[in-house]
Design an enzyme around this catalytic site. Structure first.
Site, PDB file in Angstrom:
ATOM      1  N   HIS A  80       0.839  -1.201   0.000  1.00  0.00           N
ATOM      2  CA  HIS A  80       0.000   0.000   0.000  1.00  0.00           C
ATOM      3  C   HIS A  80       0.873   1.248   0.000  1.00  0.00           C
ATOM      4  O   HIS A  80       2.089   1.174   0.222  1.00  0.00           O
ATOM      5  CB  HIS A  80      -0.944   0.014   1.215  1.00  0.00           C
ATOM      6  CG  HIS A  80      -0.249  -0.038   2.541  1.00  0.00           C
ATOM      7  ND1 HIS A  80       0.356   1.046   3.098  1.00  0.00           N
ATOM      8  CD2 HIS A  80      -0.065  -1.053   3.421  1.00  0.00           C
ATOM      9  CE1 HIS A  80       0.882   0.710   4.263  1.00  0.00           C
ATOM     10  NE2 HIS A  80       0.659  -0.567   4.483  1.00  0.00           N
TER      11      HIS A  80
HETATM   12  P1  TYD Z   1      -1.579  -2.717   7.592  1.00  0.00           P
HETATM   13  O1  TYD Z   1      -1.120  -1.315   7.813  1.00  0.00           O
HETATM   14  O2  TYD Z   1      -2.244  -3.039   6.293  1.00  0.00           O
HETATM   15  O3  TYD Z   1      -0.337  -3.733   7.800  1.00  0.00           O
HETATM   16  P2  TYD Z   1       0.987  -3.973   6.932  1.00  0.00           P
HETATM   17  O4  TYD Z   1       1.195  -2.794   6.045  1.00  0.00           O
HETATM   18  O5  TYD Z   1       2.052  -4.118   7.964  1.00  0.00           O
HETATM   19  O6  TYD Z   1       0.812  -5.248   6.178  1.00  0.00           O
HETATM   20  O7  TYD Z   1      -2.514  -3.135   8.811  1.00  0.00           O
HETATM   21  C1  TYD Z   1      -2.998  -4.445   8.969  1.00  0.00           C
HETATM   22  C2  TYD Z   1      -4.346  -4.367   9.686  1.00  0.00           C
HETATM   23  O8  TYD Z   1      -4.191  -3.791  10.980  1.00  0.00           O
HETATM   24  C3  TYD Z   1      -5.367  -3.521   8.942  1.00  0.00           C
HETATM   25  O9  TYD Z   1      -6.629  -4.160   9.053  1.00  0.00           O
HETATM   26  C4  TYD Z   1      -5.418  -2.219   9.721  1.00  0.00           C
HETATM   27  C5  TYD Z   1      -5.000  -2.628  11.120  1.00  0.00           C
HETATM   28  N1  TYD Z   1      -4.236  -1.569  11.809  1.00  0.00           N
HETATM   29  C6  TYD Z   1      -4.832  -0.823  12.803  1.00  0.00           C
HETATM   30  O10 TYD Z   1      -6.024  -1.011  13.137  1.00  0.00           O
HETATM   31  N2  TYD Z   1      -4.127   0.162  13.433  1.00  0.00           N
HETATM   32  C7  TYD Z   1      -2.827   0.410  13.103  1.00  0.00           C
HETATM   33  O11 TYD Z   1      -2.187   1.334  13.706  1.00  0.00           O
HETATM   34  C8  TYD Z   1      -2.208  -0.368  12.066  1.00  0.00           C
HETATM   35  C9  TYD Z   1      -0.786  -0.115  11.651  1.00  0.00           C
HETATM   36  C10 TYD Z   1      -2.948  -1.340  11.448  1.00  0.00           C
END
Ligand code: TYD
Length: 133
Positions: free
Chosen positions: A48
Protein backbone atom coordinates in the site's frame (compact mmCIF):
# COMPACT_ATOMS: atom_id res chain seq x y z
CA UNK A 1 14.17 7.55 -6.00
CA UNK A 2 14.98 9.78 -3.08
CA UNK A 3 15.56 7.30 -0.23
CA UNK A 4 16.62 8.50 3.17
CA UNK A 5 18.25 6.29 5.77
CA UNK A 6 18.35 8.07 9.10
CA UNK A 7 21.27 7.45 11.45
CA UNK A 8 19.84 6.98 14.91
CA UNK A 9 22.16 8.42 17.55
CA UNK A 10 23.53 5.75 19.85
CA UNK A 11 25.44 5.38 23.05
CA UNK A 12 27.81 2.46 22.62
CA UNK A 13 29.03 0.48 25.56
CA UNK A 14 30.72 -2.85 26.01
CA UNK A 15 27.71 -3.82 28.16
CA UNK A 16 25.28 -3.04 25.33
CA UNK A 17 24.18 -0.11 23.21
CA UNK A 18 21.39 2.42 23.54
CA UNK A 19 19.80 4.01 20.45
CA UNK A 20 17.86 7.18 21.20
CA UNK A 21 15.19 8.78 19.01
CA UNK A 22 14.32 12.31 19.96
CA UNK A 23 12.08 14.41 17.77
CA UNK A 24 14.94 16.32 16.14
CA UNK A 25 16.17 13.06 14.55
CA UNK A 26 12.96 12.72 12.51
CA UNK A 27 11.41 14.96 9.84
CA UNK A 28 8.00 14.75 11.54
CA UNK A 29 6.46 14.60 14.98
CA UNK A 30 5.63 11.02 15.98
CA UNK A 31 1.89 10.50 16.58
CA UNK A 32 1.91 6.68 16.67
CA UNK A 33 4.34 3.86 17.37
CA UNK A 34 3.69 0.24 16.42
CA UNK A 35 5.71 -2.84 15.68
CA UNK A 36 5.41 -6.00 13.63
CA UNK A 37 6.61 -9.20 15.28
CA UNK A 38 6.11 -12.98 15.03
CA UNK A 39 6.16 -12.54 11.26
CA UNK A 40 6.30 -15.76 9.20
CA UNK A 41 9.27 -15.76 6.81
CA UNK A 42 6.83 -16.28 3.92
CA UNK A 43 4.80 -13.16 4.78
CA UNK A 44 4.47 -10.31 2.31
CA UNK A 45 3.29 -7.25 4.19
CA UNK A 46 2.66 -3.68 3.22
CA UNK A 47 1.28 -3.55 -0.29
CA UNK A 48 0.00 0.00 0.00
CA UNK A 49 0.88 3.67 -0.07
CA UNK A 50 -0.27 6.53 2.12
CA UNK A 51 -1.80 9.79 1.00
CA UNK A 52 -0.42 11.89 3.86
CA UNK A 53 1.29 9.62 6.39
CA UNK A 54 5.07 9.44 6.57
CA UNK A 55 6.84 6.80 8.57
CA UNK A 56 10.21 5.53 9.66
CA UNK A 57 10.87 1.78 9.76
CA UNK A 58 13.57 0.28 11.97
CA UNK A 59 14.69 -3.34 12.16
CA UNK A 60 14.86 -3.42 15.94
CA UNK A 61 15.76 -7.11 15.68
CA UNK A 62 16.59 -9.38 12.74
CA UNK A 63 16.19 -8.28 9.15
CA UNK A 64 13.69 -7.80 6.33
CA UNK A 65 13.50 -6.25 2.87
CA UNK A 66 11.50 -3.17 1.97
CA UNK A 67 10.56 -2.69 -1.69
CA UNK A 68 9.75 0.90 -2.56
CA UNK A 69 8.01 2.04 -5.73
CA UNK A 70 7.33 5.63 -6.76
CA UNK A 71 5.51 4.76 -9.99
CA UNK A 72 8.68 5.15 -12.08
CA UNK A 73 11.45 3.31 -10.31
CA UNK A 74 11.75 0.59 -7.71
CA UNK A 75 14.32 0.01 -4.96
CA UNK A 76 14.86 -2.74 -2.42
CA UNK A 77 16.40 -1.81 0.91
CA UNK A 78 17.44 -4.44 3.43
CA UNK A 79 16.99 -3.27 6.99
CA UNK A 80 19.12 -5.18 9.48
CA UNK A 81 20.54 -2.57 11.85
CA UNK A 82 18.72 -1.18 14.93
CA UNK A 83 20.48 2.17 14.44
CA UNK A 84 19.22 2.81 10.87
CA UNK A 85 15.74 4.17 10.15
CA UNK A 86 14.22 4.07 6.68
CA UNK A 87 12.11 7.15 6.00
CA UNK A 88 9.13 6.39 3.75
CA UNK A 89 7.48 9.59 2.64
CA UNK A 90 3.84 9.80 1.56
CA UNK A 91 2.80 8.61 -1.89
CA UNK A 92 5.37 5.79 -1.99
CA UNK A 93 4.25 2.20 -2.48
CA UNK A 94 5.93 -0.22 -0.03
CA UNK A 95 6.11 -3.98 0.33
CA UNK A 96 7.87 -5.80 3.18
CA UNK A 97 9.17 -9.34 2.77
CA UNK A 98 11.94 -11.80 3.52
CA UNK A 99 11.60 -11.47 7.29
CA UNK A 100 14.28 -13.29 9.27
CA UNK A 101 13.38 -15.39 12.26
CA UNK A 102 12.74 -13.13 15.25
CA UNK A 103 12.52 -9.98 13.12
CA UNK A 104 10.82 -6.99 14.72
CA UNK A 105 9.91 -3.94 12.60
CA UNK A 106 9.37 -0.80 14.64
CA UNK A 107 7.30 1.89 12.91
CA UNK A 108 7.22 5.54 13.88
CA UNK A 109 4.31 7.23 12.14
CA UNK A 110 3.40 10.85 11.56
CA UNK A 111 -0.36 10.35 12.03
CA UNK A 112 -2.76 8.19 13.98
CA UNK A 113 -4.35 5.22 12.19
CA UNK A 114 -6.76 6.23 9.45
CA UNK A 115 -7.82 3.67 6.84
CA UNK A 116 -8.84 6.52 4.50
CA UNK A 117 -5.19 7.52 4.20
CA UNK A 118 -4.32 4.14 2.59
CA UNK A 119 -4.19 3.31 -1.12
CA UNK A 120 -4.20 -0.49 -1.23
CA UNK A 121 -4.64 -0.99 -4.99
CA UNK A 122 -1.48 -0.65 -7.09
CA UNK A 123 -3.31 0.60 -10.20
CA UNK A 124 -5.06 3.23 -8.09
CA UNK A 125 -1.62 4.19 -6.72
CA UNK A 126 -0.25 4.60 -10.26
CA UNK A 127 -3.27 6.68 -11.19
CA UNK A 128 -2.76 8.94 -8.17
CA UNK A 129 0.90 9.40 -9.20
CA UNK A 130 -0.08 10.37 -12.74
CA UNK A 131 -2.37 12.98 -11.18
CA UNK A 132 0.70 14.65 -9.70
CA UNK A 133 0.91 13.13 -6.21
P1 TYD B 1 -1.58 -2.72 7.59
O1 TYD B 1 -1.12 -1.32 7.81
O2 TYD B 1 -2.24 -3.04 6.29
O3 TYD B 1 -0.34 -3.73 7.80
P2 TYD B 1 0.99 -3.97 6.93
O4 TYD B 1 1.20 -2.79 6.05
O5 TYD B 1 2.05 -4.12 7.96
O6 TYD B 1 0.81 -5.25 6.18
O7 TYD B 1 -2.51 -3.14 8.81
C1 TYD B 1 -3.00 -4.44 8.97
C2 TYD B 1 -4.35 -4.37 9.69
O8 TYD B 1 -4.19 -3.79 10.98
C3 TYD B 1 -5.37 -3.52 8.94
O9 TYD B 1 -6.63 -4.16 9.05
C4 TYD B 1 -5.42 -2.22 9.72
C5 TYD B 1 -5.00 -2.63 11.12
N1 TYD B 1 -4.24 -1.57 11.81
C6 TYD B 1 -4.83 -0.82 12.80
O10 TYD B 1 -6.02 -1.01 13.14
N2 TYD B 1 -4.13 0.16 13.43
C7 TYD B 1 -2.83 0.41 13.10
O11 TYD B 1 -2.19 1.33 13.71
C8 TYD B 1 -2.21 -0.37 12.07
C9 TYD B 1 -0.79 -0.11 11.65
C10 TYD B 1 -2.95 -1.34 11.45
Amino acid sequence: MNIKLIDIPKIENILGNIAVIENDVLPFEVKRVYYLYDIPSSANRGGHSHIKLQQVLIAISGSFDVILKDGISEKTITLNKPDKGLLIRNNIWRELENFSSGAVCLVLASTIYNEEDYIRDFDEFLKSKSNGN
